[in-house]
Design a protein around this motif. Sequence first.
Motif, short mmCIF file in Angstrom:
data_model
loop_
_atom_site.label_atom_id
_atom_site.label_comp_id
_atom_site.label_asym_id
_atom_site.label_seq_id
_atom_site.Cartn_x
_atom_site.Cartn_y
_atom_site.Cartn_z
N ASN A 1 0.85 -1.18 0.00
CA ASN A 1 0.00 0.00 0.00
C ASN A 1 0.89 1.23 0.00
N TYR B 1 0.98 5.36 0.70
CA TYR B 1 0.30 6.51 1.30
C TYR B 1 1.14 7.76 1.00
N SER C 1 -1.34 1.79 -4.64
CA SER C 1 -0.62 0.53 -4.44
C SER C 1 0.75 0.62 -5.11
N ALA D 1 1.50 -6.17 3.59
CA ALA D 1 0.24 -6.84 3.91
C ALA D 1 0.17 -7.20 5.39
N ASN E 1 -4.95 -2.35 -3.40
CA ASN E 1 -5.65 -1.91 -2.20
C ASN E 1 -6.83 -1.01 -2.59
N GLY F 1 -8.95 1.50 -0.14
CA GLY F 1 -8.31 1.47 1.17
C GLY F 1 -8.81 0.38 2.09
N GLY G 1 -7.82 -2.68 2.21
CA GLY G 1 -6.79 -3.68 2.46
C GLY G 1 -6.49 -4.45 1.19
N GLN G 2 -5.43 -5.24 1.25
CA GLN G 2 -5.01 -5.95 0.04
C GLN G 2 -6.11 -6.86 -0.48
N THR G 3 -6.37 -6.73 -1.77
CA THR G 3 -7.47 -7.45 -2.42
C THR G 3 -6.98 -8.06 -3.72
N GLY H 1 -7.57 3.06 -5.83
CA GLY H 1 -6.67 2.48 -4.83
C GLY H 1 -5.85 1.35 -5.41
N ASN H 2 -6.33 0.77 -6.52
CA ASN H 2 -5.56 -0.26 -7.22
C ASN H 2 -4.41 0.33 -8.03
N GLY I 1 -0.77 -1.04 -8.51
CA GLY I 1 -0.71 -2.44 -8.10
C GLY I 1 -0.29 -3.36 -9.21
#
Length: 468
Positions: free
Chosen positions: A51, A53, A93, A121, A174, A177, A179-181, A213-214, A217
Amino acid sequence: MIRQVFAVFALFLFVQVGGAYAQEKTVPQSKVQINLSFAPVVKSAAPSVVNVYATKITQQRQSDFNDPFFNRFFGQNSPFTQRRPQKSQSLGSGVVVDKSGIILTNNHVVAGAQDIRISLADGQEFLTELVLADEETDLAVLKVKNPPQDGFVEVPFASDESLEVGDLVLAIGNPFGVGQTVTSGIVSALARTGVGVSDFQFFIQTDAAINPGNSGGALVNMRGELVGINTAIYSRSGGSNGIGFAIPASMARFIADAGIKGGEIIRPWLGARLQAVSNDLAAGLLLGPPRGALITDVYPGGPADQAGLVSGDVILEVNGRGIADPGAFEYRFSTQPVGEQVELYVARGGDALVIKLPLVALNDGVGGDQILLENAGRFSGAYVREIGPVEIEKYGFPYDFTGVIVKGLVDNSAAQRLGLREGDIILSLNGTVIERAKQLEKIVQRPVSGWRLRVRRGNQVINSFVSG
């Protein structure tokens, strides 16, 4: 039951018809295979996805008197208005591509941030520094400041051009926000253009769910290898509509390598202008279906010119890989390392040619010697030189364009007080077109009562008059 039997029969028929392709990539052929899971792929790749920020602090004007009269009367200079820091945070991400703590993410996730942190994670958090930010590709490289002694788990890059439409892929990030998905899908298309995210229009399209949020990633294949960096979605609501886009691994690897080597991106320069091949052009050039990148102009003395390319040539392949349009060429060409060469397959007047093109960097020093204007009245203290290919390519000038650019200014100099800025292009003085730095040096030393100055600044042309 009938539906299950039909499904198994369809799978059997697909495998039989698939031939050689089915020997490499097969679909489930039994109940045992249908019950297989993506979990091993996730366990392999997920620890490399972090993640991100990014905290930005901006100065916001706030008034102690929220009254329209005061705001209208005083405007931005109201004595009741104070500058107060405003903190905002973007969430995205990232992907660990080197165990020392090198992380790839999207540039739009971290642009303008003063504080960038990543979390794993398992909840561990680390402060990072921005090593490289590239708006052209919308990619950025971060480096963890104090990595753990045993380093991080890195994800391997997939081999170049291994991805095919229909391949299964996983998107890890993420979203929102939470969490990891992990989401799954297939590759819907390759070499997508017109996405409008970066200057290099060559995206992987997938129906794996990608949400806010992805960004930054990982898009991985069934071997847990990185095939793309998730970047954008097509959505009117802000959520996933099954149309997501990822930057291909070869471009991501190019940017990551630049970050690892010090943060400088050196792209090769073609020295030619390109356009798409229409149906009419393809018929006139005897190409069959429209394809390739048509050369419309060549920079004198540039790499394309020296290699023997001419206007009217159509580039059909780069190192054996087909070129559908100029965007595909730019992508293939720009990910090649400077100092080597590429092999171009070119159509010219019904003939086929193979041309070896050296990969040369676009040199900012090309354009003549830099001159410091001295004893030049209002222009004293400006460093100038003649326009070179850097500016011509940046602004899209014709290849025969001439002019003089301001490359720097002495602090508190007359030229700085005049209002000149670095990057200004001086087009004319008192009606005289400026083409050479030496010409400008002579003109500005003349005693005059004033100057009619014509300057290009970015995409604007500014006309002004200043006293001598």
